[in-house]
Design a protein around this motif. Structure first.
Motif, PDB file in Angstrom:
ATOM      1  N   ASN A 158       0.817  -1.216   0.000  1.00  0.00           N
ATOM      2  CA  ASN A 158       0.000   0.000   0.000  1.00  0.00           C
ATOM      3  C   ASN A 158       0.850   1.265   0.000  1.00  0.00           C
ATOM      4  N   SER A 159       2.003   1.207   0.663  1.00  0.00           N
ATOM      5  CA  SER A 159       2.889   2.377   0.673  1.00  0.00           C
ATOM      6  C   SER A 159       3.405   2.677  -0.730  1.00  0.00           C
ATOM      7  N   PHE A 160       3.858   1.652  -1.446  1.00  0.00           N
ATOM      8  CA  PHE A 160       4.322   1.852  -2.826  1.00  0.00           C
ATOM      9  C   PHE A 160       3.157   2.216  -3.757  1.00  0.00           C
ATOM     10  N   TYR A 161       2.029   1.546  -3.577  1.00  0.00           N
ATOM     11  CA  TYR A 161       0.866   1.774  -4.457  1.00  0.00           C
ATOM     12  C   TYR A 161       0.355   3.210  -4.323  1.00  0.00           C
ATOM     13  N   ASN A 162       0.313   3.694  -3.094  1.00  0.00           N
ATOM     14  CA  ASN A 162      -0.236   5.039  -2.854  1.00  0.00           C
ATOM     15  C   ASN A 162       0.631   6.149  -3.437  1.00  0.00           C
ATOM     16  N   ILE A 163       1.919   5.869  -3.680  1.00  0.00           N
ATOM     17  CA  ILE A 163       2.777   6.878  -4.316  1.00  0.00           C
ATOM     18  C   ILE A 163       3.007   6.535  -5.794  1.00  0.00           C
ATOM     19  N   GLU A 164       2.162   5.642  -6.323  1.00  0.00           N
ATOM     20  CA  GLU A 164       2.127   5.275  -7.741  1.00  0.00           C
ATOM     21  C   GLU A 164       3.405   4.586  -8.218  1.00  0.00           C
ATOM     22  N   GLU A 165       4.075   3.887  -7.311  1.00  0.00           N
ATOM     23  CA  GLU A 165       5.234   3.059  -7.677  1.00  0.00           C
ATOM     24  C   GLU A 165       4.720   1.636  -7.904  1.00  0.00           C
ATOM     25  N   TYR A 166       4.049   1.446  -9.047  1.00  0.00           N
ATOM     26  CA  TYR A 166       3.296   0.211  -9.252  1.00  0.00           C
ATOM     27  C   TYR A 166       4.184  -1.018  -9.437  1.00  0.00           C
ATOM     28  N   LYS A 167       5.322  -0.860 -10.050  1.00  0.00           N
ATOM     29  CA  LYS A 167       6.224  -2.011 -10.229  1.00  0.00           C
ATOM     30  C   LYS A 167       6.781  -2.477  -8.882  1.00  0.00           C
ATOM     31  N   LEU A 168       7.136  -1.521  -8.024  1.00  0.00           N
ATOM     32  CA  LEU A 168       7.626  -1.879  -6.693  1.00  0.00           C
ATOM     33  C   LEU A 168       6.499  -2.474  -5.849  1.00  0.00           C
ATOM     34  N   ALA A 169       5.306  -1.922  -5.992  1.00  0.00           N
ATOM     35  CA  ALA A 169       4.150  -2.469  -5.277  1.00  0.00           C
ATOM     36  C   ALA A 169       3.886  -3.909  -5.712  1.00  0.00           C
ATOM     37  N   ARG A 170       4.042  -4.159  -7.014  1.00  0.00           N
ATOM     38  CA  ARG A 170       3.777  -5.511  -7.543  1.00  0.00           C
ATOM     39  C   ARG A 170       4.741  -6.548  -6.957  1.00  0.00           C
ATOM     40  N   LEU A 171       5.974  -6.143  -6.680  1.00  0.00           N
ATOM     41  CA  LEU A 171       6.925  -7.072  -6.065  1.00  0.00           C
ATOM     42  C   LEU A 171       6.420  -7.538  -4.704  1.00  0.00           C
ATOM     43  N   GLU A 172       5.789  -6.637  -3.955  1.00  0.00           N
ATOM     44  CA  GLU A 172       5.230  -7.018  -2.653  1.00  0.00           C
ATOM     45  C   GLU A 172       4.016  -7.928  -2.839  1.00  0.00           C
ATOM     46  N   ALA A 173       3.219  -7.653  -3.872  1.00  0.00           N
ATOM     47  CA  ALA A 173       2.061  -8.503  -4.159  1.00  0.00           C
ATOM     48  C   ALA A 173       2.509  -9.916  -4.521  1.00  0.00           C
ATOM     49  N   LEU A 174       3.551 -10.022  -5.332  1.00  0.00           N
ATOM     50  CA  LEU A 174       4.050 -11.341  -5.736  1.00  0.00           C
ATOM     51  C   LEU A 174       4.659 -12.093  -4.554  1.00  0.00           C
ATOM     52  N   ARG A 175       5.268 -11.348  -3.634  1.00  0.00           N
ATOM     53  CA  ARG A 175       5.807 -11.990  -2.429  1.00  0.00           C
ATOM     54  C   ARG A 175       4.666 -12.500  -1.545  1.00  0.00           C
ATOM     55  N   LEU A 176       3.585 -11.749  -1.476  1.00  0.00           N
ATOM     56  CA  LEU A 176       2.396 -12.207  -0.745  1.00  0.00           C
ATOM     57  C   LEU A 176       1.878 -13.521  -1.329  1.00  0.00           C
ATOM     58  N   ILE A 177       1.827 -13.595  -2.655  1.00  0.00           N
ATOM     59  CA  ILE A 177       1.350 -14.808  -3.320  1.00  0.00           C
ATOM     60  C   ILE A 177       2.267 -15.984  -3.020  1.00  0.00           C
ATOM     61  N   GLU A 178       3.566 -15.716  -3.025  1.00  0.00           N
ATOM     62  CA  GLU A 178       4.543 -16.778  -2.758  1.00  0.00           C
ATOM     63  C   GLU A 178       4.404 -17.321  -1.333  1.00  0.00           C
ATOM     64  N   LYS A 179       4.209 -16.422  -0.366  1.00  0.00           N
ATOM     65  CA  LYS A 179       4.139 -16.842   1.030  1.00  0.00           C
ATOM     66  C   LYS A 179       2.749 -17.331   1.428  1.00  0.00           C
ATOM     67  N   TYR A 180       1.712 -16.734   0.828  1.00  0.00           N
ATOM     68  CA  TYR A 180       0.339 -17.050   1.216  1.00  0.00           C
ATOM     69  C   TYR A 180      -0.520 -17.344  -0.025  1.00  0.00           C
ATOM     70  N   PRO A 181      -0.244 -18.458  -0.709  1.00  0.00           N
ATOM     71  CA  PRO A 181      -0.909 -18.730  -1.994  1.00  0.00           C
ATOM     72  C   PRO A 181      -2.412 -18.991  -1.897  1.00  0.00           C
ATOM     73  N   ASP A 182      -2.909 -19.328  -0.710  1.00  0.00           N
ATOM     74  CA  ASP A 182      -4.342 -19.580  -0.562  1.00  0.00           C
ATOM     75  C   ASP A 182      -5.147 -18.310  -0.353  1.00  0.00           C
ATOM     76  N   ILE A 183      -4.466 -17.190  -0.094  1.00  0.00           N
ATOM     77  CA  ILE A 183      -5.163 -15.953   0.270  1.00  0.00           C
ATOM     78  C   ILE A 183      -5.320 -15.043  -0.946  1.00  0.00           C
ATOM     79  N   VAL A 184      -6.471 -14.439  -1.069  1.00  0.00           N
ATOM     80  CA  VAL A 184      -6.806 -13.640  -2.250  1.00  0.00           C
ATOM     81  C   VAL A 184      -5.957 -12.381  -2.389  1.00  0.00           C
ATOM     82  N   THR A 185      -5.472 -11.837  -1.295  1.00  0.00           N
ATOM     83  CA  THR A 185      -4.904 -10.484  -1.268  1.00  0.00           C
ATOM     84  C   THR A 185      -3.830 -10.232  -2.317  1.00  0.00           C
TER      85      THR A 185
END
Length: 275
Positions: A158-185
């Motif tokens: 959310n910190s990266f997303y809110n300042i429109e750093e979408y590529k950096l924000a996406r890295l956090e999203a992909l890490r979320l998927i890697e660690k928590y693959p069952d969760i929608v977030t």
């Protein structure tokens, strides 16, 4: 009309319910079921994920006020000794047939662990960050303390997303998927970054993956369907856009909707075919 979305922020209990059903369907050993049910209630490894998960509301007693396990086969009830920290407290076994009270397990050591205390203290420092370098420094501070969990990753996204750093924000999203693959977030967050970059086809693919996750809730279903409608419209697939707009509106209409809700009005325009 309902005022709040059901389980809007209640991933811990949603996850507990899913993981218990998964356990019950797999395990036939009564003692094993009790032990693992206790682990699920205590959140000791985030519902059997590899990494630790520190849920602030669990520690503060908002999520786990009391957690009781009923075991009819052994005439036993297992309950937390301290309701202030029910998930990690000592668990007491009470035999309803004999009246015997005994200690089932000791307090979870993580209740007093330094990393738990560090994380609680670090949460107090969270604030709105408006500079990419500052977010990176905060990320480094988390890393130096060995903290990488659902809460920290969503905050960084959310910190990266809110300042429109979408590529950096996406890295956090992909890490979320890697660690928590069952969760929608993570899937939903990845979709948002592509939608903001106007890569609508890629956004659709991530939102669809999110729809298939096991740990979800009504609010996230609404958001996923809503953004599928928005993204499909931008790809020119108006048929799919209308399908998801209608599904999102069916959830939306159960609740109180402010008259100036831009998202609600946008969904109605898609459904009606208006520009």
């Amino acid at each position: 009309k309902k005022q709040e979305f059901k389980n809007a922020l209640d991933f811990p209990n949603t996850a507990r319910d899913y993981k218990f059903k998964e356990l019950y369907n797999k395990s036939k050993n009564e003692d094993d079921i009790i032990k693992k049910t206790d682990e699920i209630l205590a959140c000791t490894d985030f519902y059997h994920y590899i990494s630790e998960f520190h849920e602030r509301s669990t520690i503060n007693n908002n999520t786990t006020i009391q957690s009781i396990i009923f075991d009819p086969a052994n005439y036993s009830v297992y309950f937390a000794a301290n309701t202030s920290y029910a998930g990690w407290s000592k668990r007491i076994q009470f035999n309803t047939q004999t009246g015997k009270v005994s200690l089932y397990r000791e307090e979870n050591k993580r209740l007093r662990a330094k990393e738990t205390i560090d994380f609680i203290n670090l949460l107090k420092t969270e604030k709105k960050i408006e500079d990419a370098e500052e977010v990176k420094l905060y990320k480094d501070s988390l890393k130096s303390k060995g903290i990488e969990n659902y809460r920290s990753l969503t905050f960084l996204f959310n910190s990266f997303y809110n300042i429109e750093e979408y590529k950096l924000a996406r890295l956090e999203a992909l890490r979320l998927i890697e660690k928590y693959p069952d969760i929608v977030t993570g899937y939903y967050y990845a979709g948002l970054t592509y939608e903001m970059e106007q890569n609508y086809s890629e956004a659709v693919s991530w939102y669809l993956k999110g729809e298939k996750t096991n740990i979800n809730n009504e609010y996230r279903h609404l958001l996923g369907k809503m953004h599928l409608a928005f993204s499909y419209k931008e790809t020119g697939d108006l048929r799919q856009a209308k399908i998801y707009a209608n599904e999102a509106l069916q959830i939306y209409k159960q609740y109180y909707i402010p008259e100036n809700s831009d998202d609600f009005n946008r969904l109605e325009k898609i459904l009606s075919g208006s520009k």
